[in-house]
Design a protein around this motif. Sequence first.
Motif, PDB file in Angstrom:
ATOM      1  N   TYR A   1       0.574  -1.210   2.118  1.00 35.81           N
ATOM      2  CA  TYR A   1       0.566  -1.669   0.713  1.00 35.81           C
ATOM      3  C   TYR A   1       1.926  -2.338   0.587  1.00 35.81           C
ATOM      4  O   TYR A   1       2.925  -1.721   0.199  1.00 35.81           O
ATOM      5  CB  TYR A   1       0.412  -0.443  -0.182  1.00 35.81           C
ATOM      6  CG  TYR A   1       0.366  -0.685  -1.682  1.00 35.81           C
ATOM      7  CD1 TYR A   1       0.387   0.409  -2.545  1.00 35.81           C
ATOM      8  CD2 TYR A   1       0.283  -1.956  -2.244  1.00 35.81           C
ATOM      9  CE1 TYR A   1       0.326   0.242  -3.924  1.00 35.81           C
ATOM     10  CE2 TYR A   1       0.230  -2.131  -3.615  1.00 35.81           C
ATOM     11  CZ  TYR A   1       0.247  -1.026  -4.455  1.00 35.81           C
ATOM     12  OH  TYR A   1       0.186  -1.185  -5.814  1.00 35.81           O
TER      13      TYR A   1
ATOM     14  N   MET B   1       4.510  -1.976  -2.399  1.00 41.04           N
ATOM     15  CA  MET B   1       5.037  -0.622  -2.615  1.00 41.04           C
ATOM     16  C   MET B   1       5.840  -0.167  -1.399  1.00 41.04           C
ATOM     17  O   MET B   1       6.845   0.540  -1.545  1.00 41.04           O
ATOM     18  CB  MET B   1       3.896   0.364  -2.885  1.00 41.04           C
ATOM     19  CG  MET B   1       4.378   1.769  -3.200  1.00 41.04           C
ATOM     20  SD  MET B   1       3.026   2.904  -3.591  1.00 41.04           S
ATOM     21  CE  MET B   1       3.893   4.466  -3.524  1.00 41.04           C
TER      22      MET B   1
ATOM     23  N   ASP C   1       9.299  -1.269  -1.806  1.00 38.60           N
ATOM     24  CA  ASP C   1       9.972  -0.440  -2.812  1.00 38.60           C
ATOM     25  C   ASP C   1      10.413   0.884  -2.199  1.00 38.60           C
ATOM     26  O   ASP C   1      11.526   1.359  -2.453  1.00 38.60           O
ATOM     27  CB  ASP C   1       9.031  -0.133  -3.991  1.00 38.60           C
ATOM     28  CG  ASP C   1       8.779  -1.342  -4.872  1.00 38.60           C
ATOM     29  OD1 ASP C   1       7.858  -1.273  -5.714  1.00 38.60           O
ATOM     30  OD2 ASP C   1       9.501  -2.353  -4.738  1.00 38.60           O
TER      31      ASP C   1
ATOM     32  N   ALA D   1       6.172   6.229   3.132  1.00 41.35           N
ATOM     33  CA  ALA D   1       5.811   4.810   3.059  1.00 41.35           C
ATOM     34  C   ALA D   1       4.296   4.652   3.027  1.00 41.35           C
ATOM     35  O   ALA D   1       3.589   5.274   3.817  1.00 41.35           O
ATOM     36  CB  ALA D   1       6.393   4.059   4.245  1.00 41.35           C
TER      37      ALA D   1
ATOM     38  N   ILE E   1       1.843   3.227   4.361  1.00 42.54           N
ATOM     39  CA  ILE E   1       1.464   2.518   5.588  1.00 42.54           C
ATOM     40  C   ILE E   1       0.497   3.423   6.339  1.00 42.54           C
ATOM     41  O   ILE E   1       0.684   4.650   6.370  1.00 42.54           O
ATOM     42  CB  ILE E   1       2.711   2.227   6.463  1.00 42.54           C
ATOM     43  CG1 ILE E   1       3.706   1.355   5.703  1.00 42.54           C
ATOM     44  CG2 ILE E   1       2.307   1.548   7.780  1.00 42.54           C
ATOM     45  CD1 ILE E   1       5.031   1.132   6.436  1.00 42.54           C
ATOM     46  N   TRP E   2      -0.542   2.823   6.906  1.00 38.96           N
ATOM     47  CA  TRP E   2      -1.574   3.590   7.602  1.00 38.96           C
ATOM     48  C   TRP E   2      -1.802   3.007   8.982  1.00 38.96           C
ATOM     49  O   TRP E   2      -1.513   1.836   9.232  1.00 38.96           O
ATOM     50  CB  TRP E   2      -2.893   3.529   6.800  1.00 38.96           C
ATOM     51  CG  TRP E   2      -2.705   4.112   5.448  1.00 38.96           C
ATOM     52  CD1 TRP E   2      -2.839   5.423   5.073  1.00 38.96           C
ATOM     53  CD2 TRP E   2      -2.298   3.412   4.268  1.00 38.96           C
ATOM     54  NE1 TRP E   2      -2.537   5.564   3.746  1.00 38.96           N
ATOM     55  CE2 TRP E   2      -2.193   4.353   3.220  1.00 38.96           C
ATOM     56  CE3 TRP E   2      -1.995   2.069   3.996  1.00 38.96           C
ATOM     57  CZ2 TRP E   2      -1.813   4.023   1.924  1.00 38.96           C
ATOM     58  CZ3 TRP E   2      -1.617   1.723   2.710  1.00 38.96           C
ATOM     59  CH2 TRP E   2      -1.535   2.691   1.680  1.00 38.96           C
TER      60      TRP E   2
ATOM     61  N   ARG F   1      -6.596  -0.867  -6.115  1.00 43.78           N
ATOM     62  CA  ARG F   1      -6.331  -1.349  -4.754  1.00 43.78           C
ATOM     63  C   ARG F   1      -6.806  -0.307  -3.752  1.00 43.78           C
ATOM     64  O   ARG F   1      -6.578   0.900  -3.936  1.00 43.78           O
ATOM     65  CB  ARG F   1      -4.831  -1.587  -4.558  1.00 43.78           C
ATOM     66  CG  ARG F   1      -4.204  -2.594  -5.510  1.00 43.78           C
ATOM     67  CD  ARG F   1      -4.471  -4.030  -5.121  1.00 43.78           C
ATOM     68  NE  ARG F   1      -4.059  -4.357  -3.777  1.00 43.78           N
ATOM     69  CZ  ARG F   1      -2.862  -4.832  -3.433  1.00 43.78           C
ATOM     70  NH1 ARG F   1      -1.942  -5.017  -4.349  1.00 43.78           N
ATOM     71  NH2 ARG F   1      -2.595  -5.124  -2.168  1.00 43.78           N
TER      72      ARG F   1
ATOM     73  N   ALA G   1      -1.057   5.704  -6.961  1.00 42.57           N
ATOM     74  CA  ALA G   1       0.157   5.003  -7.371  1.00 42.57           C
ATOM     75  C   ALA G   1      -0.222   4.111  -8.542  1.00 42.57           C
ATOM     76  O   ALA G   1      -1.275   3.455  -8.513  1.00 42.57           O
ATOM     77  CB  ALA G   1       0.716   4.168  -6.230  1.00 42.57           C
TER      78      ALA G   1
ATOM     79  N   ARG H   1       2.845   0.628  -8.366  1.00 43.12           N
ATOM     80  CA  ARG H   1       3.647   0.839  -7.166  1.00 43.12           C
ATOM     81  C   ARG H   1       4.526   2.085  -7.180  1.00 43.12           C
ATOM     82  O   ARG H   1       5.399   2.232  -6.334  1.00 43.12           O
ATOM     83  CB  ARG H   1       4.485  -0.399  -6.848  1.00 43.12           C
ATOM     84  CG  ARG H   1       3.628  -1.651  -6.906  1.00 43.12           C
ATOM     85  CD  ARG H   1       4.247  -2.815  -6.210  1.00 43.12           C
ATOM     86  NE  ARG H   1       5.631  -3.030  -6.499  1.00 43.12           N
ATOM     87  CZ  ARG H   1       6.118  -4.078  -7.171  1.00 43.12           C
ATOM     88  NH1 ARG H   1       5.289  -4.959  -7.666  1.00 43.12           N
ATOM     89  NH2 ARG H   1       7.411  -4.217  -7.349  1.00 43.12           N
ATOM     90  N   ASP H   2       4.299   2.974  -8.141  1.00 41.85           N
ATOM     91  CA  ASP H   2       5.009   4.256  -8.138  1.00 41.85           C
ATOM     92  C   ASP H   2       3.986   5.367  -7.995  1.00 41.85           C
ATOM     93  O   ASP H   2       2.981   5.366  -8.713  1.00 41.85           O
ATOM     94  CB  ASP H   2       5.774   4.469  -9.454  1.00 41.85           C
ATOM     95  CG  ASP H   2       7.076   3.719  -9.472  1.00 41.85           C
ATOM     96  OD1 ASP H   2       7.430   3.198 -10.546  1.00 41.85           O
ATOM     97  OD2 ASP H   2       7.742   3.663  -8.426  1.00 41.85           O
ATOM     98  N   LEU H   3       4.297   6.350  -7.127  1.00 38.19           N
ATOM     99  CA  LEU H   3       3.417   7.514  -7.038  1.00 38.19           C
ATOM    100  C   LEU H   3       3.269   8.116  -8.419  1.00 38.19           C
ATOM    101  O   LEU H   3       4.265   8.233  -9.156  1.00 38.19           O
ATOM    102  CB  LEU H   3       4.029   8.566  -6.113  1.00 38.19           C
ATOM    103  CG  LEU H   3       3.725   8.460  -4.623  1.00 38.19           C
ATOM    104  CD1 LEU H   3       4.328   9.637  -3.890  1.00 38.19           C
ATOM    105  CD2 LEU H   3       2.224   8.406  -4.368  1.00 38.19           C
TER     106      LEU H   3
ATOM    107  N   GLU I   1      -1.952  -1.652 -12.221  1.00 38.65           N
ATOM    108  CA  GLU I   1      -2.524  -1.633 -10.875  1.00 38.65           C
ATOM    109  C   GLU I   1      -2.516  -0.194 -10.383  1.00 38.65           C
ATOM    110  O   GLU I   1      -1.449   0.439 -10.322  1.00 38.65           O
ATOM    111  CB  GLU I   1      -1.704  -2.521  -9.931  1.00 38.65           C
ATOM    112  CG  GLU I   1      -2.191  -2.494  -8.485  1.00 38.65           C
ATOM    113  CD  GLU I   1      -1.533  -3.566  -7.632  1.00 38.65           C
ATOM    114  OE1 GLU I   1      -1.840  -4.756  -7.844  1.00 38.65           O
ATOM    115  OE2 GLU I   1      -0.731  -3.220  -6.757  1.00 38.65           O
TER     116      GLU I   1
ATOM    117  N   ALA J   1      -3.343   2.150  -7.202  1.00 35.66           N
ATOM    118  CA  ALA J   1      -3.647   2.113  -5.779  1.00 35.66           C
ATOM    119  C   ALA J   1      -4.117   3.487  -5.336  1.00 35.66           C
ATOM    120  O   ALA J   1      -3.520   4.502  -5.703  1.00 35.66           O
ATOM    121  CB  ALA J   1      -2.417   1.700  -4.983  1.00 35.66           C
TER     122      ALA J   1
ATOM    123  N   LEU K   1      -4.319   5.933  -2.362  1.00 34.51           N
ATOM    124  CA  LEU K   1      -3.562   6.054  -1.118  1.00 34.51           C
ATOM    125  C   LEU K   1      -4.084   7.204  -0.264  1.00 34.51           C
ATOM    126  O   LEU K   1      -3.887   8.376  -0.605  1.00 34.51           O
ATOM    127  CB  LEU K   1      -2.080   6.308  -1.438  1.00 34.51           C
ATOM    128  CG  LEU K   1      -1.416   5.343  -2.419  1.00 34.51           C
ATOM    129  CD1 LEU K   1       0.022   5.779  -2.695  1.00 34.51           C
ATOM    130  CD2 LEU K   1      -1.439   3.922  -1.895  1.00 34.51           C
TER     131      LEU K   1
ATOM    132  N   VAL L   1      -0.655   9.091   4.334  1.00 29.36           N
ATOM    133  CA  VAL L   1       0.055   8.007   5.018  1.00 29.36           C
ATOM    134  C   VAL L   1       0.331   8.346   6.478  1.00 29.36           C
ATOM    135  O   VAL L   1       0.390   9.511   6.865  1.00 29.36           O
ATOM    136  CB  VAL L   1       1.377   7.662   4.289  1.00 29.36           C
ATOM    137  CG1 VAL L   1       1.077   7.197   2.867  1.00 29.36           C
ATOM    138  CG2 VAL L   1       2.340   8.833   4.306  1.00 29.36           C
TER     139      VAL L   1
END
Lengths: 139, 81
Positions: free
Chosen positions: A53, A56, A59, A120, A122-123, B6, B54, B57-59, B71, B73, B75, B78
């Motif tokens: 993503y 994010m 960030d 992060a 990322i997967w 997303r 999220a 873009r923040d958890l 937005e 997302a 997740l 990870v």
Amino acid sequence: MKQHLHVSAEPLSEPEVAAVIEAPGCGAIVTFVGRVRDRARGRAVQGIEYEAYDEMALDVLRAIAAEARAKFAIADIAIHHRTGRLAVGDASVVVAVAAEHRGAAFDACRYAIDELKKRAPIWKKEFGEGGSVWVEDRP
Amino acid sequence: MRIIVRFFASQREAAGVERQEIELPDGARAADALEAAARRYPGLRAAASATALAVNRDLAPPDTKLHDGDEVALLPPVAGG
């Protein structure tokens, strides 16, 4: 000149990432390179696909870099993660840290990669003999 | 309100799309976006409990209030680095 924090499909080169960091007066440069292994959890691995993503992830890397600077006496830090399809042996992530002294450089580098792996967005999808699977790392 | 959801990784494959615009009522929370996505794409249901959220873009915890244009997302666990 490349950015300090980077998430992209471009191949990674450890010397290029290390060259990003400003290190005048630094006696220690520590770099970590994560590479695709040919085995994982008892299976042979033929390749890995990383997905991020992007917005994010940047960030999160920004936050991790700021935390590393606050916690450890370092001069500079760069973190680059690669996305897309990687072959065994390819570098997936490079962390480079410059500090006056090696203790802080090692600690900050360890901190950065440990936090990246925890936080992060990322997967990774592993490709092997039996097909492919999205890896779900458990702490 | 209009929300963009997303999708990533296993969930992107389960949904078959990278993003989906959805309509939610005023006062909706992040968990409602996940629920709406799971109703539209039933393949997401099985992984719903392992999905973090999220918002912009923040958890965000599931009870995070949403606003028009946010937005959200989904997740999966990870696995970067």
